[in-house]
Design an enzyme around this catalytic site. Sequence first.
Site: not given
Length: 838
Positions: A501-502, A504-506, A509, A523, A617
């Site tokens: 799905l994408g 991110g910084g962590f 996902v 995630k 964030d």
Amino acid sequence: MEYQNKKMFKFAIFFLHFLFTISSSSTIIPLPSTLRASARNQSWSSPNSSFSLLFVPITRSSFFLAITYNPGNVIVWSASNNGTGDAVVVDSGGMLNLLRNGALRLVNGSGPIVWDTGTANRGVSHASIDDSGNFQLLNSDSFPLWSSFENPTDTLVPSQNFTVGKILHSGSYSLSLDRSGNLTLKWNDTVEYWSLGFNSSINGNLSSPRFMLRPNGILIGLDPSIPSGMVNMAFSTDYGEGNDGFRFLRMDDDGNLRIYSTSGNSVAGNVTPTWAAVTDQCQVFGFCGDTGICNYRDSNPICGCPSQNFEPIDGRKGCKRKVELEDCPGDVSMLQLEHTKFLTYPPEVSEQTFIVGIAACRSNCLQSGSCIASTLVADGSGFCYMKTPSFVSGYQGAVLPSTSFVKVCGQAVPNPPLYKDTSGKYDESRLHVMVVVVVVLAILLALVAVATGFWCWFYWGSEKSGYISAKYELFDYASGAPMKFSYKELQQFTKGFSEKLGKGGFGAVYKGILTNRMAVAVKQLEGIEQGEKQFRMEVATISSTHHLNLVRLVGFCAEGRHRLLVYEFLRNGSLDKFLFTPEESLNWENRFNIALGTARGITYLHEECRDCIIHCDIKPENILLDEVHTAKVSDFGLAKLMNPKDHKYLTLASIRGTRGYLAPEWLANLPITSKCDVYSYGMVLLELVSGRRNFEVSPETDGKKFSLWAYSEYEKGNIEAIVDKRLEQVNREQVVRAILVSFWCIQEQPLQRPMMGKVVQMLEGVIDIERLPTPEPVAEVSGSSTTMTLNSNVGALSTYATSTTAPSSSPSFINMGISPPRSEKDTAKESSSLLGLK
């Protein structure tokens, strides 16, 4: 001739006044006029038909006169007997007569007058009813000689003043205002059981105190001596949520004072209480009548009797002894009631009060001829209150520390486990129903257990057995506890982490489907070095947060080196695709609601959780939207997971952030507080208005980053240039409010930024937005990467050019994540300064 001229002149003056009154949102009722109880749909209504004076039917042959709010038919005033608030009832032949002599009289069909305003021969020229709900009798100078606002019954509407001398009545209860500015609730005009005042907040003498309910649901106190003009005293739960509905304040017959709200064009019955003066209904004196005991079933107050020595009177009229004390043939004894107190309010507090132990509190009442009950308040004070035969109002609850005693004839017979309800009927039928339900549920559970046993026996050891541990995750999810998943299960749910799905910084996902067909977002966390026990403790903290505007955590995985979080899946994805892609867009109403929802979610994390959770964030990618575009903040609490060694402050060396949304204190190596989230939210809010990235540079913005260019356009008054061109229609007031709030949120000094709770109030328009301070020079983070990790090593810092001071030749800059152009020499110098953490 002169007499006729004067007469015509007076008629002309009256006619002009008549026309003026009509144009001023009032309906004129001339003399004489009549309303008949038997005539259906006959009323005197305000110009916009919001309020009407009419006869309200009780039965086919009985009516009472009232002013109602339409179309909800909320009764806001009635012709009533003074001192009780009970409406005057007439038969089907009843009439309201506005006579030529100015009298307004309510008569029964048989002819007698049952209610009169007392305005006969006082110069009444006409009557009127306006759009605020006020019915008035006026003279030729439009001076009111009588009005419904000045003669309230049990209800106040917005803009209606409640002053000293006025009383709201409802049965035995009343609301009044004294000259010191205290609203008080009383039983029988003697026992004061609740008070709300504003004099203590101003420390001054009041000249003419008054109260008023504002249309937005705030109860305010007013007096000429108050410097600020007014004091906010109480807030309905829906205050500030628009004025589409109708709010009113009512003195109810259960002794409580409440604010009620309707939603828009509500129909009768769709009226909900949004504030109550006495939050614990059982604390209302006399609620269950004389010698009645108030208790709770679930959250509903119920009334019962102290013991089987008593029998209930109909409704909430209390209880009476089966054998009165004066008729008792034998000895009188004291019934002991644990966790029970008999309410004691002024003036009783100063009478019959002793400091004794529990035995003396019991025996003193038993030996006293005037005492019928006593209460020992076990709060350390040692107070024992002796109750005289006038009236006894009881309250029983599992957490009450008080012990009470009441006199009974002969031996005390305790109550059965179930209390009697307010109608006086036993709950035996409910008990029978509960027994049947329990038996049926037991049989169903037994069948489920047998079926589960057969299923496990047939499928044990097969591939499907791997799903057994997750078979009942729906039940665990419904209980609010986070599910623990194995890494293998999550691999299966996500089809080997195939649908991304994408990122991110962590971490990345992936979409997954649980065995109960629930869609989730999984995630994979990166850089987590915590042990499983500590990780689970942090996850428990995250999962304990529950708010409409926060993404719910379904479960987690802590297995070996794997650390994963499982969230609810939101089909509309993240906010950024609606703001920054030409294919998707949102109208202004949706954007403003998203701004409010996001602010409320962050407010909950900062101010309403047991421990303050700093997000660290906030950006459009971390604001997800459900099917109806409700904003839900995601990834909250992850900053703490990434930084297990220091929970007090998040440092430059250990935290991740996103370009364009980082507050200046990141680069100054200052402690990170909740004000960092406020800064990031301000940037997101500006993007919601503009539909452009705050760090965007284009010819349209004269080569400046959009955030700086937007501030300069605001100073010029060119608001339209800031607003997204894709928006066809906007609420200009909301747009200006949002822009100003965003500028306040991105101030350089953290102390100048408002708390998120205040941000919500400014967006809602509940409080005024102050003038912006003079812009300050700003620190800047730039670079080509969207998401970055700030480390304390030279290689990482040299990637990002930073500035802690603006060149002397540059203009003043507000803190909007921007800085003036710099030379390579300046950049090298500034990077060195940052490395030294100066």
